[in-house]
Design a protein around this motif. Structure first.
Motif, PDB file in Angstrom:
ATOM      1  N   UNK A  60       0.830  -1.214   0.000  1.00 58.95           N
ATOM      2  CA  UNK A  60       0.000   0.000   0.000  1.00 58.95           C
ATOM      3  C   UNK A  60       0.868   1.268   0.000  1.00 58.95           C
ATOM      4  N   UNK A  61       2.037   1.182   0.656  1.00 56.85           N
ATOM      5  CA  UNK A  61       2.945   2.336   0.665  1.00 56.85           C
ATOM      6  C   UNK A  61       3.474   2.572  -0.757  1.00 56.85           C
ATOM      7  N   UNK A  62       3.877   1.466  -1.398  1.00 53.75           N
ATOM      8  CA  UNK A  62       4.423   1.595  -2.760  1.00 53.75           C
ATOM      9  C   UNK A  62       3.326   1.898  -3.784  1.00 53.75           C
ATOM     10  N   UNK A  63       2.118   1.337  -3.555  1.00 50.02           N
ATOM     11  CA  UNK A  63       1.018   1.504  -4.518  1.00 50.02           C
ATOM     12  C   UNK A  63      -0.236   1.947  -3.758  1.00 50.02           C
ATOM     13  N   UNK A  64      -0.397   3.242  -3.510  1.00 52.56           N
ATOM     14  CA  UNK A  64      -1.521   3.720  -2.686  1.00 52.56           C
ATOM     15  C   UNK A  64      -2.902   3.351  -3.247  1.00 52.56           C
ATOM     16  N   UNK A  65      -2.979   3.078  -4.549  1.00 50.89           N
ATOM     17  CA  UNK A  65      -4.292   2.748  -5.141  1.00 50.89           C
ATOM     18  C   UNK A  65      -4.702   1.290  -4.949  1.00 50.89           C
ATOM     19  N   UNK A  66      -3.833   0.491  -4.315  1.00 44.28           N
ATOM     20  CA  UNK A  66      -4.108  -0.951  -4.143  1.00 44.28           C
ATOM     21  C   UNK A  66      -5.513  -1.190  -3.594  1.00 44.28           C
ATOM     22  N   UNK A  67      -6.257  -2.110  -4.242  1.00 45.86           N
ATOM     23  CA  UNK A  67      -7.608  -2.423  -3.746  1.00 45.86           C
ATOM     24  C   UNK A  67      -7.513  -3.677  -2.884  1.00 45.86           C
ATOM     25  N   UNK A  68      -7.938  -3.559  -1.613  1.00 47.57           N
ATOM     26  CA  UNK A  68      -7.822  -4.706  -0.698  1.00 47.57           C
ATOM     27  C   UNK A  68      -9.011  -4.766   0.252  1.00 47.57           C
ATOM     28  N   UNK A  69      -9.238  -5.963   0.803  1.00 42.14           N
ATOM     29  CA  UNK A  69     -10.336  -6.194   1.752  1.00 42.14           C
ATOM     30  C   UNK A  69      -9.782  -7.030   2.897  1.00 42.14           C
ATOM     31  N   UNK A  70     -10.278  -6.794   4.129  1.00 42.28           N
ATOM     32  CA  UNK A  70      -9.811  -7.601   5.269  1.00 42.28           C
ATOM     33  C   UNK A  70     -10.575  -8.918   5.317  1.00 42.28           C
ATOM     34  N   UNK A  71      -9.847 -10.009   5.506  1.00 37.82           N
ATOM     35  CA  UNK A  71     -10.495 -11.314   5.720  1.00 37.82           C
ATOM     36  C   UNK A  71     -10.744 -11.491   7.213  1.00 37.82           C
ATOM     37  N   UNK A  72     -11.687 -12.387   7.588  1.00 41.22           N
ATOM     38  CA  UNK A  72     -11.952 -12.547   9.030  1.00 41.22           C
ATOM     39  C   UNK A  72     -10.762 -13.172   9.767  1.00 41.22           C
ATOM     40  N   UNK A  73      -9.901 -13.917   9.050  1.00 39.54           N
ATOM     41  CA  UNK A  73      -8.769 -14.552   9.743  1.00 39.54           C
ATOM     42  C   UNK A  73      -7.580 -13.590   9.916  1.00 39.54           C
ATOM     43  N   UNK A  74      -7.753 -12.314   9.577  1.00 38.31           N
ATOM     44  CA  UNK A  74      -6.676 -11.341   9.786  1.00 38.31           C
ATOM     45  C   UNK A  74      -5.818 -11.123   8.550  1.00 38.31           C
ATOM     46  N   UNK A  75      -5.945 -11.988   7.551  1.00 38.75           N
ATOM     47  CA  UNK A  75      -5.183 -11.763   6.315  1.00 38.75           C
ATOM     48  C   UNK A  75      -5.923 -10.730   5.441  1.00 38.75           C
ATOM     49  N   UNK A  76      -5.312 -10.394   4.328  1.00 38.19           N
ATOM     50  CA  UNK A  76      -5.892  -9.350   3.464  1.00 38.19           C
ATOM     51  C   UNK A  76      -6.044  -9.902   2.048  1.00 38.19           C
ATOM     52  N   UNK A  77      -7.235  -9.697   1.491  1.00 41.19           N
ATOM     53  CA  UNK A  77      -7.472 -10.147   0.116  1.00 41.19           C
ATOM     54  C   UNK A  77      -7.210  -8.980  -0.828  1.00 41.19           C
ATOM     55  N   UNK A  78      -6.465  -9.253  -1.895  1.00 37.72           N
ATOM     56  CA  UNK A  78      -6.168  -8.197  -2.874  1.00 37.72           C
ATOM     57  C   UNK A  78      -7.035  -8.410  -4.116  1.00 37.72           C
ATOM     58  N   UNK A  79      -7.444  -7.317  -4.742  1.00 34.94           N
ATOM     59  CA  UNK A  79      -8.236  -7.428  -5.972  1.00 34.94           C
ATOM     60  C   UNK A  79      -7.291  -7.773  -7.124  1.00 34.94           C
ATOM     61  N   UNK A  80      -7.374  -9.020  -7.580  1.00 36.22           N
ATOM     62  CA  UNK A  80      -6.476  -9.471  -8.650  1.00 36.22           C
ATOM     63  C   UNK A  80      -6.689  -8.657  -9.922  1.00 36.22           C
ATOM     64  N   UNK A  81      -7.944  -8.243 -10.170  1.00 37.86           N
ATOM     65  CA  UNK A  81      -8.238  -7.446 -11.372  1.00 37.86           C
ATOM     66  C   UNK A  81      -7.417  -6.156 -11.375  1.00 37.86           C
ATOM     67  N   UNK A  82      -7.282  -5.555 -10.203  1.00 36.29           N
ATOM     68  CA  UNK A  82      -6.495  -4.312 -10.093  1.00 36.29           C
ATOM     69  C   UNK A  82      -5.018  -4.597 -10.365  1.00 36.29           C
ATOM     70  N   UNK A  83      -4.481  -5.667  -9.758  1.00 33.22           N
ATOM     71  CA  UNK A  83      -3.061  -6.019  -9.942  1.00 33.22           C
ATOM     72  C   UNK A  83      -2.767  -6.255 -11.426  1.00 33.22           C
ATOM     73  N   UNK A  84      -3.679  -6.978 -12.072  1.00 32.84           N
ATOM     74  CA  UNK A  84      -3.468  -7.330 -13.491  1.00 32.84           C
ATOM     75  C   UNK A  84      -3.543  -6.071 -14.360  1.00 32.84           C
ATOM     76  N   UNK A  85      -4.520  -5.227 -14.033  1.00 29.63           N
ATOM     77  CA  UNK A  85      -4.655  -3.970 -14.807  1.00 29.63           C
ATOM     78  C   UNK A  85      -3.388  -3.116 -14.669  1.00 29.63           C
ATOM     79  N   UNK A  86      -2.835  -3.045 -13.445  1.00 27.59           N
ATOM     80  CA  UNK A  86      -1.627  -2.242 -13.216  1.00 27.59           C
ATOM     81  C   UNK A  86      -0.433  -2.775 -14.005  1.00 27.59           C
ATOM     82  N   UNK A  87      -0.456  -4.077 -14.314  1.00 23.00           N
ATOM     83  CA  UNK A  87       0.633  -4.657 -15.121  1.00 23.00           C
ATOM     84  C   UNK A  87       0.401  -4.412 -16.610  1.00 23.00           C
ATOM     85  N   UNK A  88      -0.665  -3.704 -16.946  1.00 20.67           N
ATOM     86  CA  UNK A  88      -0.881  -3.309 -18.339  1.00 20.67           C
ATOM     87  C   UNK A  88      -1.624  -4.317 -19.199  1.00 20.67           C
TER      88      UNK A  88
END
Ligand code: FAD
Ligand code: EPU
Length: 333
Positions: free
Chosen positions: A249-277
């Motif tokens: 998040x520090x390196x990529x402030x636009x990162x789309x993420x959601x908190x999971x109930x187990x304390x981990x974080x889910x990232x929006x793969x669509x966003x990651x893929x789009x950022x890779x062009x």
């Protein structure tokens, strides 16, 4: 049950990939199950909406058409319904809504069959199958026995179940039992649904309104397989530790993420893929959808191997740029 040879699988997969099955049968009666055996590889097919065929299938494809919707218990609060594995998922959702049974409305318009829904614990718009799932019956091909699976037995997770893991390929799901509410609590926690209801002018939404809103959102975002071949999200949304997500998040402030109930974080793969062009990139007839980078598409005559190769390149570039590993959601055959 008729056994056909050398059957084209083109009409049986939403990616619209041309391959063939050495043997092919339509399973429309439970009594036909007993002729199945494990001497050739078997592949159970529902709507073919979560599969990528990369070569001809040198075995026996069983297209599940076991039908039937039957109420097995009803009281003032809920209804237990047994649904044949070959029933079309969205038709079952509409049937439940017409009867005023709540719980499936957020899962409207997901392609495929009822029997495949538990395989990856289908989910959309804040709801997963597990929330209304009661039990299922499945035929164990090797022992020719019918086994009962409770919710716990199925080991559901995000796009996961025991049928995708330890018991992969061993069972044919025959029917699924659902527990649906006769006093439904609607779930519009997923932001886009409320926005859509506002656009529709609905103030006090009922389950039918939620279903209509979900259908409208899906139609605006996802490519229709009747127009352009695809299997929905090609990859799962990856989960990472909170520390790792914070660094990203520090390196990529636009990162789309959601908190999971187990304390981990889910990232929006669509966003990651789009950022890779990759969004909108086309390689021959294989491509990454222009509106939803998580969806790979077949513009016409792409081979499964070309789509798989594109997915490998995407996995590699997301790994290189973000250090995040993407797992495929689609079953590669
Ligand atoms: P198939 O593709 O035919 O089979 C999938 C897997 O299940 C295979 O491994 C197959 O062998 C196995 N299988 C199928 N039936 C049985 C059975 N009776 N017994 C044992 N094994 C069986 N998924 C979501 O979760 N959420 C979504 O929002 C979503 N949106 C989508 C949108 C589009 C446009 C598309 C094309 C797909 C989408 N999907 C979504 C993926 C897909 O719709 C689901 O995974 C669906 O449950 C697949 O059903 P199917 O009958 O087509 O399964
Ligand atoms: N996003 C981008 N670029 C893109 C695509 C998405 O930046 O190209 C961002 C969006 O802006 C949004 C976020 O990613 O902020 C999430 O996007 P979206 O709401 O479209 O959902 P998704 O995570 O891409 C998941 C499921 C879908 C399900 C929807 C709605 C998975 C793998 N996919 O998609 O399921 O319909 O949420 O709940 O979990 C499927 O499994 O086949 C499928 C379609």
């Amino acid at each position: 049950m008729m056994i056909q040879e050398g059957v084209s699988l083109l009409p049986y997969n939403t990616f619209k990939i041309e391959t063939s099955a050495r043997y092919f049968s339509i399973l429309s009666s439970v009594s036909d199950l007993s002729i199945l055996h494990t001497r050739v590889p078997l592949l159970v097919l529902g709507g073919g909406s979560n599969m990528l065929f990369t070569k001809d299938f040198d075995g026996w494809v069983i297209k599940n058409e076991l039908k039937g919707i039957e109420v097995i218990l009803e009281n003032a609060d809920y209804v237990l319904v047994r649904v044949g594995a070959g029933v079309v998922w969205h038709e079952w959702v509409l049937h439940s809504i017409e009867n005023g049974w709540g719980g499936l409305e957020n899962l409207s318009l997901i392609p495929g069959s009822v029997g495949a829904a538990p395989i990856q614990n289908i989910g959309a718009y804040g709801v997963e199958l597990v929330q209304t799932f009661h039990a299922l019956e499945a035929y164990h091909i090797a022992s020719k026995e019918v086994h009962h699976f409770s919710k716990d037995d199925c080991k559901f997770g995000y796009r996961e179940s025991v049928f995708k893991g330890a018991l992969r390929g061993q069972y044919i799901i025959m029917n699924v039992q659902f527990k649906l509410s006769k006093k439904p609590d609607i779930n519009i926690g997923y932001g886009a649904i409320q926005q859509e209801l506002d656009k529709m002018g609905v103030v006090e939404p009922k389950i039918k309104d939620v279903s209509d809103a979900v259908i409208r959102i899906r139609q605006s975002k996802l490519p229709d397989p009747n127009q352009i071949g695809n299997a929905g999200s090609f990859f799962k949304n990856p989960s990472v530790s909170t520390e790792f997500a914070n660094k990203l998040k520090v390196a990529y402030p636009g990162l789309v993420s959601y908190s999971n109930i187990d304390g981990s974080v889910k990232l929006a793969a669509g966003w990651l893929i789009e950022q890779c062009g990759w969004k909108g990139v086309r390689r021959g007839d294989a491509g990454c959808h222009e509106k939803q980078a998580l969806v790979l598409v077949n513009f016409g005559k792409a081979r499964g191997a070309e789509i798989l190769a594109l997915s490998n390149e995407i996995i590699q570039s997301v790994q290189d740029k973000f250090g995040v590993h993407l797992e495929r959601e689609v079953n590669i055959i």
